[in-house]
Motif scaffolding. Structure first.
Motif, PDB file in Angstrom:
ATOM      1  N   ALA A 747     -88.160  70.564  54.782  1.00 27.67           N
ATOM      2  CA  ALA A 747     -86.754  71.130  53.741  1.00 27.67           C
ATOM      3  C   ALA A 747     -86.105  72.497  54.635  1.00 27.67           C
ATOM      4  CB  ALA A 747     -87.278  71.652  52.484  1.00 27.67           C
ATOM      5  N   ALA A 748     -85.900  73.653  55.314  1.00 24.74           N
ATOM      6  CA  ALA A 748     -85.004  74.529  55.392  1.00 24.74           C
ATOM      7  C   ALA A 748     -84.555  73.718  56.842  1.00 24.74           C
ATOM      8  CB  ALA A 748     -86.807  75.476  56.015  1.00 24.74           C
ATOM      9  N   HIS A 749     -85.217  72.887  57.588  1.00 22.54           N
ATOM     10  CA  HIS A 749     -84.380  71.899  58.352  1.00 22.54           C
ATOM     11  C   HIS A 749     -83.303  71.880  58.324  1.00 22.54           C
ATOM     12  CE1 HIS A 749     -86.518  73.512  61.928  1.00 22.54           C
ATOM     13  NE2 HIS A 749     -87.879  72.737  61.771  1.00 22.54           N
ATOM     14  N   GLU A 750     -83.721  70.709  56.652  1.00 23.21           N
ATOM     15  CA  GLU A 750     -82.624  69.887  56.345  1.00 23.21           C
ATOM     16  C   GLU A 750     -81.424  70.655  55.231  1.00 23.21           C
ATOM     17  OE1 GLU A 750     -84.491  67.879  53.437  1.00 23.21           O
ATOM     18  OE2 GLU A 750     -85.943  65.830  54.871  1.00 23.21           O
ATOM     19  N   ALA A 751     -82.119  71.604  55.086  1.00 25.55           N
ATOM     20  CA  ALA A 751     -80.794  72.481  53.839  1.00 25.55           C
ATOM     21  C   ALA A 751     -80.063  72.648  55.473  1.00 25.55           C
ATOM     22  CB  ALA A 751     -81.821  73.765  53.637  1.00 25.55           C
ATOM     23  N   ILE A 752     -81.237  73.400  56.732  1.00 22.17           N
ATOM     24  CA  ILE A 752     -79.673  74.166  57.372  1.00 22.17           C
ATOM     25  C   ILE A 752     -78.678  72.708  57.979  1.00 22.17           C
ATOM     26  CG2 ILE A 752     -79.187  75.034  59.597  1.00 22.17           C
ATOM     27  CD1 ILE A 752     -81.734  76.292  59.502  1.00 22.17           C
ATOM     28  N   LEU A 753     -79.756  71.785  58.227  1.00 23.89           N
ATOM     29  CA  LEU A 753     -78.511  70.342  58.392  1.00 23.89           C
ATOM     30  C   LEU A 753     -77.426  69.196  57.114  1.00 23.89           C
ATOM     31  CD1 LEU A 753     -81.276  68.468  60.495  1.00 23.89           C
ATOM     32  CD2 LEU A 753     -79.710  69.824  61.497  1.00 23.89           C
ATOM     33  N   ALA A 754     -78.167  69.569  56.631  1.00 27.97           N
ATOM     34  CA  ALA A 754     -76.963  69.131  55.479  1.00 27.97           C
ATOM     35  C   ALA A 754     -75.829  70.641  54.870  1.00 27.97           C
ATOM     36  CB  ALA A 754     -77.863  69.410  54.173  1.00 27.97           C
ATOM     37  N   GLY A 755     -76.107  71.724  55.789  1.00 29.93           N
ATOM     38  CA  GLY A 755     -74.381  72.288  55.415  1.00 29.93           C
ATOM     39  C   GLY A 755     -75.055  73.984  54.802  1.00 29.93           C
ATOM     40  N   GLN A 760     -70.573  73.988  60.501  1.00 23.11           N
ATOM     41  CA  GLN A 760     -70.170  73.951  62.230  1.00 23.11           C
ATOM     42  C   GLN A 760     -71.911  74.200  62.728  1.00 23.11           C
ATOM     43  OE1 GLN A 760     -68.205  73.676  64.729  1.00 23.11           O
ATOM     44  NE2 GLN A 760     -69.565  73.958  66.149  1.00 23.11           N
ATOM     45  N   MET A 761     -72.248  75.411  62.004  1.00 21.85           N
ATOM     46  CA  MET A 761     -73.703  75.514  61.746  1.00 21.85           C
ATOM     47  C   MET A 761     -74.849  74.498  61.778  1.00 21.85           C
ATOM     48  SD  MET A 761     -75.936  77.780  62.871  1.00 21.85           S
ATOM     49  CE  MET A 761     -75.558  78.928  63.067  1.00 21.85           C
ATOM     50  N   ALA A 762     -74.110  73.296  60.462  1.00 21.20           N
ATOM     51  CA  ALA A 762     -75.233  72.400  60.897  1.00 21.20           C
ATOM     52  C   ALA A 762     -74.968  71.462  62.110  1.00 21.20           C
ATOM     53  CB  ALA A 762     -74.552  71.119  59.687  1.00 21.20           C
ATOM     54  N   THR A 763     -73.895  71.668  63.007  1.00 22.19           N
ATOM     55  CA  THR A 763     -73.958  70.479  64.197  1.00 22.19           C
ATOM     56  C   THR A 763     -74.535  70.938  65.348  1.00 22.19           C
ATOM     57  OG1 THR A 763     -71.910  69.824  63.327  1.00 22.19           O
ATOM     58  CG2 THR A 763     -71.749  69.762  65.562  1.00 22.19           C
ATOM     59  N   ASP A 764     -73.954  72.739  64.887  1.00 18.57           N
ATOM     60  CA  ASP A 764     -74.874  73.249  65.980  1.00 18.57           C
ATOM     61  C   ASP A 764     -76.397  73.227  65.615  1.00 18.57           C
ATOM     62  OD1 ASP A 764     -72.287  73.982  66.980  1.00 18.57           O
ATOM     63  OD2 ASP A 764     -72.540  76.226  66.687  1.00 18.57           O
ATOM     64  N   TYR A 765     -76.951  72.801  64.655  1.00 20.13           N
ATOM     65  CA  TYR A 765     -78.059  73.130  64.409  1.00 20.13           C
ATOM     66  C   TYR A 765     -78.705  71.686  65.424  1.00 20.13           C
ATOM     67  CZ  TYR A 765     -82.463  74.610  62.579  1.00 20.13           C
ATOM     68  OH  TYR A 765     -83.546  75.075  62.681  1.00 20.13           O
ATOM     69  N   ARG A 766     -77.980  70.604  64.365  1.00 19.56           N
ATOM     70  CA  ARG A 766     -78.769  69.316  65.162  1.00 19.56           C
ATOM     71  C   ARG A 766     -78.618  69.056  66.788  1.00 19.56           C
ATOM     72  NH1 ARG A 766     -77.898  64.546  61.980  1.00 19.56           N
ATOM     73  NH2 ARG A 766     -76.766  65.693  60.797  1.00 19.56           N
ATOM     74  N   ALA A 767     -77.641  69.978  67.571  1.00 24.15           N
ATOM     75  CA  ALA A 767     -77.778  69.313  68.876  1.00 24.15           C
ATOM     76  C   ALA A 767     -79.684  70.345  69.721  1.00 24.15           C
ATOM     77  CB  ALA A 767     -76.268  70.236  69.411  1.00 24.15           C
ATOM     78  N   TYR A 768     -79.385  71.643  68.976  1.00 21.63           N
ATOM     79  CA  TYR A 768     -79.804  72.488  69.452  1.00 21.63           C
ATOM     80  C   TYR A 768     -81.314  71.764  69.059  1.00 21.63           C
ATOM     81  CZ  TYR A 768     -83.497  76.370  69.915  1.00 21.63           C
ATOM     82  OH  TYR A 768     -84.019  77.289  70.719  1.00 21.63           O
ATOM     83  N   LEU A 769     -82.220  71.032  67.735  1.00 18.81           N
ATOM     84  CA  LEU A 769     -82.863  70.481  67.847  1.00 18.81           C
ATOM     85  C   LEU A 769     -83.121  69.548  68.480  1.00 18.81           C
ATOM     86  CD1 LEU A 769     -83.380  70.341  63.720  1.00 18.81           C
ATOM     87  CD2 LEU A 769     -85.293  72.204  65.235  1.00 18.81           C
ATOM     88  N   THR A 770     -82.277  68.622  68.741  1.00 13.28           N
ATOM     89  CA  THR A 770     -82.706  67.288  69.671  1.00 13.28           C
ATOM     90  C   THR A 770     -82.455  67.483  71.178  1.00 13.28           C
ATOM     91  OG1 THR A 770     -80.324  67.249  69.857  1.00 13.28           O
ATOM     92  CG2 THR A 770     -80.752  66.076  68.491  1.00 13.28           C
ATOM     93  N   ASN A 784     -88.794  66.281  63.632  1.00 18.85           N
ATOM     94  CA  ASN A 784     -88.285  65.405  63.802  1.00 18.85           C
ATOM     95  C   ASN A 784     -88.110  64.245  61.957  1.00 18.85           C
ATOM     96  OD1 ASN A 784     -89.357  64.620  66.579  1.00 18.85           O
ATOM     97  ND2 ASN A 784     -90.962  64.389  65.941  1.00 18.85           N
ATOM     98  N   ARG A 785     -89.350  65.017  61.512  1.00 25.60           N
ATOM     99  CA  ARG A 785     -89.065  64.486  59.746  1.00 25.60           C
ATOM    100  C   ARG A 785     -87.149  64.659  59.336  1.00 25.60           C
ATOM    101  NH1 ARG A 785     -94.957  65.059  56.774  1.00 25.60           N
ATOM    102  NH2 ARG A 785     -95.452  63.295  58.530  1.00 25.60           N
ATOM    103  N   ALA A 786     -86.923  66.151  59.593  1.00 28.58           N
ATOM    104  CA  ALA A 786     -85.829  66.255  59.287  1.00 28.58           C
ATOM    105  C   ALA A 786     -84.426  66.118  59.363  1.00 28.58           C
ATOM    106  CB  ALA A 786     -85.249  68.471  59.791  1.00 28.58           C
ATOM    107  N   LEU A 787     -85.375  65.113  61.141  1.00 27.77           N
ATOM    108  CA  LEU A 787     -83.542  64.852  61.774  1.00 27.77           C
ATOM    109  C   LEU A 787     -83.248  63.327  61.512  1.00 27.77           C
ATOM    110  CD1 LEU A 787     -84.535  66.399  65.353  1.00 27.77           C
ATOM    111  CD2 LEU A 787     -82.391  66.243  64.175  1.00 27.77           C
ATOM    112  N   VAL A 788     -84.990  62.957  61.011  1.00 24.39           N
ATOM    113  CA  VAL A 788     -84.677  61.157  60.599  1.00 24.39           C
ATOM    114  C   VAL A 788     -83.345  61.761  59.253  1.00 24.39           C
ATOM    115  CG1 VAL A 788     -86.162  59.750  58.970  1.00 24.39           C
ATOM    116  CG2 VAL A 788     -86.052  60.222  61.811  1.00 24.39           C
ATOM    117  N   GLN A 789     -83.783  62.325  58.322  1.00 26.31           N
ATOM    118  CA  GLN A 789     -83.863  62.726  56.774  1.00 26.31           C
ATOM    119  C   GLN A 789     -81.623  62.677  57.221  1.00 26.31           C
ATOM    120  OE1 GLN A 789     -84.965  61.788  54.107  1.00 26.31           O
ATOM    121  NE2 GLN A 789     -83.248  61.882  52.999  1.00 26.31           N
TER     122      GLN A 789
END
Length: 808
Positions: A747-755, A760-770, A784-789
């Motif tokens: 949920a913490a990852h998803e919240a960051i990825l959701a903005g 901008q942080m959501a985009t940067d954080y997605r790139a960092y996780l991959t 992995n689950r956060a990225l899938v979601q």
């Protein structure tokens, strides 16, 4: 001798007898027409015959018999007034069988429609000595009826008795019986007197007689007799009959005769009825017309009766008053017709009311003031003023509201008086009102109900000049701030009921003197039961501007006592407010009721949230009362408002904060987020963020709320630092034994990825996780689950390909 009753109208006569020493029957053996009208004259004679005389009869039953009969239009379609005189042949002649011959002399004259017509007495006197057959060459004038003599005879016999016989004749035939019958002349005068109390037109179809054996069928409606047959009234000589059980016009006719005589005289009654000479039938139609005649002679009274029965038409009162001199109408009848005139109140009615102004007019108008429209009352006031009767008009209203007057009628009069302009200088009226406290109370209540435009001048008029009753003092205080309110005055006022205490409250509201008046009224107001009076009090307190703290406390507490929810209007000193409420609670309410009232008060002050000023008052009150055992649940009443406005938590006293935090998980979460926000503002390291975030996860805080609390933290701008914090959160949750570590981290990852920290942080954080290296297993799963979601599966595929390459 012959009789000439009127120029061009010769007397008709006939002799009904038989020839001596013959066996023939009775017949007309001579007549004035020379035989041309013999058949018709014979029929009229037979119609007037009272029966067969007995040779042995003596006294009243012995001959002669006299009968007066109207022809009813049977002779040449013209009304005639006839007289039959039955007597034994003066020569003593007998028929062939030896029986004495009873000859009937019959005379008739045209039914004269003038006031010069003769009565029964005049007709009898003119023909009693005329022998038949007679010569038509001789004539004697018939004198008109002497109405004075008729009136004297009626009074001599007894007006009510004669009037009763006249009324009974409208119902059915009447037979007069007696132990000793009067002489023939007296009987004729009696018959004439009874007929004189009927419209003279009845004589054209009426048959009356001095005697009838009453054994054979006859057409006589009024006679003296010693027996009565079915279908006849028996009336004793000068014995008053009872007409109350009869139906039809007879009782009403008698009542009208008695009224007419009371209004005029016996002579006046006779005179009026004698002029009613239009021929009338003796049946029901004639009775109806006769009663109508009397109504016309007594039109004002009859009009009043019709109004009372509901059968009168508009304008009848005006007609009756216009056609009858006012001096001839009894005061009661005149007053009733004036009342109808004032109620119908057309322009013509009011003009006539003005012209006929009399002592009854003011009481009439006084009695109508509560039943007619206001605009009509204003027109009454103009008339009253024109006749300089204003003071009497007012005095009548006050007197009408006597102690015996019903409360409803008294209130009606008060409402009217409250709508009038205040008198300029009527100390007598003011004193009369003071002396009638029940009505004065109703007047004040009506004025208050009408609003300030009405009650301000009235209350000043009642209280300014001279001494006034003690119960009026609170109104003086409510009107003028310089007048003190004495508790004893309130007690005197409360004796007149709850509505008066509320009325003072209403006056004080509009005069701006609530702070002065309310403390003295509060004890009595607090005892008011639910109902319309209480609702009036609530309305008086609704929408007031902010008052001093002590007054606000009394208002809020009073509403709570009345089971209403108070609404804080503006800021006041909370400590002073709480102290005032506490003092009133202790002074006037028992402990069990205190708790209920305080809970309702806090609920009203704090709902619907957010109500900052209300919460301030409620918090101060809770803090002051919390030490008492009965108020231990006050925080529970305060909790919903603080939860709805959690930012107010930090403003609460420490003890109250602690109690509310123990009671509410949402408040604890809010408290943690506030700590985190404060720590960020004061400088915080990664370890402190992780610790507080982990505590928030255990409390149920959403990741979005935590991220918003740290969004100003410098490290929150770097994806790697954020990843490190989330990784630290993972370890901390594992160390504290959290049961859903992976979902929490995911949920913490998803919240960051959701903005939660911006796009901008959501985009940067997605790139960092991959691109991140091999993390811990559990963290890898959450990532992995956060990225899938967040990325609909694609990041997970790329991550598995990355891992496969690493293994190769």
């Amino acid at each position: 001798m012959s009789v000439d009753p009127a120029p061009g109208q010769p007397l008709r006569w006939a002799l009904h007898s038989k020839h001596p020493d013959r066996f023939d029957d009775y017949a007309v053996i001579a007549d004035s027409s020379g035989g041309r009208e013999r058949r018709e004259l014979g029929r009229l004679i037979r119609q007037s015959l009272p029966g067969a005389p007995q040779v042995t009869a003596s006294g009243a039953g012995g001959l002669p018999w006299v009968t007066f009969a109207g022809s009813g239009g049977h002779l040449d379609a013209r009304e005639r007034l006839g007289i039959s005189l039955v007597d034994w042949e003066p020569t003593g002649a007998r028929d062939r069988s030896g029986r004495p011959i009873a000859a009937t002399r019959y005379f008739d004259i045209p039914f004269i429609g003038t006031e010069t017509a003769p009565g029964y007495r005049e007709l009898y006197a003119a023909v009693v000595a005329v022998a038949l057959p007679a010569s038509c060459s001789l004539a004697t004038a018939l004198p008109p009826a002497n109405l004075d003599h008729l009136a004297e005879d009626i009074d001599g016999l007894g007006f009510e008795w004669v009037a009763s016989l006249a009324a009974l004749l409208l119902h059915m035939p009447v037979m007069i019986t007696a132990e000793e019958f009067p002489a023939l002349d007296d009987r004729i005068r009696c018959l004439d007197a009874v007929a004189a109390l009927l419209p003279r037109g009845f004589r054209a179809d009426l048959v009356v007689g001095t005697w009838t054996p009453n054994m054979d069928t006859h057409q006589i409606r009024l006679a003296f007799a010693d027996r009565v047959k079915e279908g006849q009234h028996q009336v004793g000589w000068q014995v008053q009959p009872d007409l109350s059980t009869l139906s039809g016009p007879a009782p009403a006719y008698l009542t009208q005769l008695l009224r007419l005589r009371q209004r005029t005289s016996t002579r006046g009654v006779v005179d009026r009825l004698w002029r009613r000479s239009t021929p009338l039938p003796s049946g029901a139609d004639g009775a109806t017309i006769a009663l109508r005649y009397l109504h016309e002679e007594d039109r004002p009274y009859h009009t009043m009766v019709r109004y009372r029965e509901g059968s009168a038409c508009p304008g009848e009162a005006r007609t009756a008053l216009e056609e009858t001199p006012s001096a001839l109408i009894e005061p009661e009848v005149r007053g009733e017709l004036l009342r109808r005139l004032a109620v119908e109140a057309t322009d013509a009615d009011l003009v006539l009311l003005d012209r006929l102004w009399c002592p009854e007019t003011v009481p009439v108008l006084t009695g109508l003031v509560g039943d007619v429209p206001t605009e009509l009352v204003e027109r009454y006031a103009v008339l009253v003023e024109r006749h300089h009767e204003s003071a009497r008009f007012w005095q009548g209203i006050i007197e009408a509201a006597s102690p015996d007057t019903s409360p409803g009628d008294r209130a009606r009069l008060a409402r009217f008086l409250a709508g009038l302009p205040v008198p300029v200088d009527e100390s007598g009226l003011r004193g009369a009102l003071h002396a009638n406290p029940a009505f004065c109370v109703d007047l004040v209540a009506a004025a208050v109900d009408a609003g300030p435009v009405c009650f301000v001048p009235w209350l000043r008029w009642l209280t300014v000049a001279g001494p006034s009753p003690k119960w009026l003092a609170p109104f003086a205080a409510a009107c003028r701030p310089d007048v003190p309110l004495v508790p004893g005055d309130v007690v005197a006022l409360a004796e007149w009921g709850q509505r008066m205490v509320v009325a003072v409250l209403t006056v004080a509201r509009d005069a701006g003197t609530i702070p002065v008046v309310l403390p003295g009224l509060w004890p009595d107001l607090a005892r008011i039961d639910p109902g319309p009076v209480r609702r009036a009090g609530v309305a008086a307190l609704a929408g007031l501007p902010t008052q001093p703290a002590r007054t606000e406390a009394l208002i809020d507490l009073l509403l709570a006592v009345w089971e209403e929810l108070p609404a804080a209007a503006g800021p006041v000193d909370p400590a002073e407010y709480a102290l005032a409420v506490s003092n009133q609670l202790a002074a006037w309410l028992a402990p069990p009721r205190r708790r209920v009232v305080v809970l309702r008060l806090i609920h009203g002050l704090t709902n619907p949230p957010p109500k900052a000023e209300g919460i301030t008052r409620a918090v101060a009150l809770t803090e002051r009362l919390l030490s008492e055992q009965i108020y231990q649940d006050l925080p529970s009443a305060l909790l919903p408002a603080v939860e709805a406005a959690p930012e107010t938590l930090r403003l609460l006293p420490a003890l109250l904060q602690q109690l509310l935090l123990q009671m509410s998980a949402p408040l604890r979460m809010r408290r943690l987020l506030d700590r985190l926000t404060g720590a960020v503002a004061n400088g915080i390291d990664e370890h402190e963020v992780i610790e507080l975030w982990a505590e928030g996860v255990h409390l149920g805080c959403r990741p979005e709320d935590v991220l918003w609390a740290i969004h100003r933290w410098p490290d929150a701008a770097h994806p790697a630092q954020l990843f490190a914090v989330v990784e630290g959160l993972l370890h901390r949750l594992l160390a504290t034994g959290h049961q859903a570590v992976v979902p929490a981290v995911q949920a913490a990852h998803e919240a960051i990825l959701a903005g939660a920290l911006g796009d901008q942080m959501a985009t940067d954080y997605r790139a960092y996780l991959t691109s991140v290296g091999r993390p811990l297993h559990l963290h890898s799963t959450a990532v992995n689950r956060a990225l899938v979601q967040a990325g609909k599966g694609r990041p997970l595929v790329r991550l598995w390909r990355y891992r496969r390459r690493r293994r190769q």
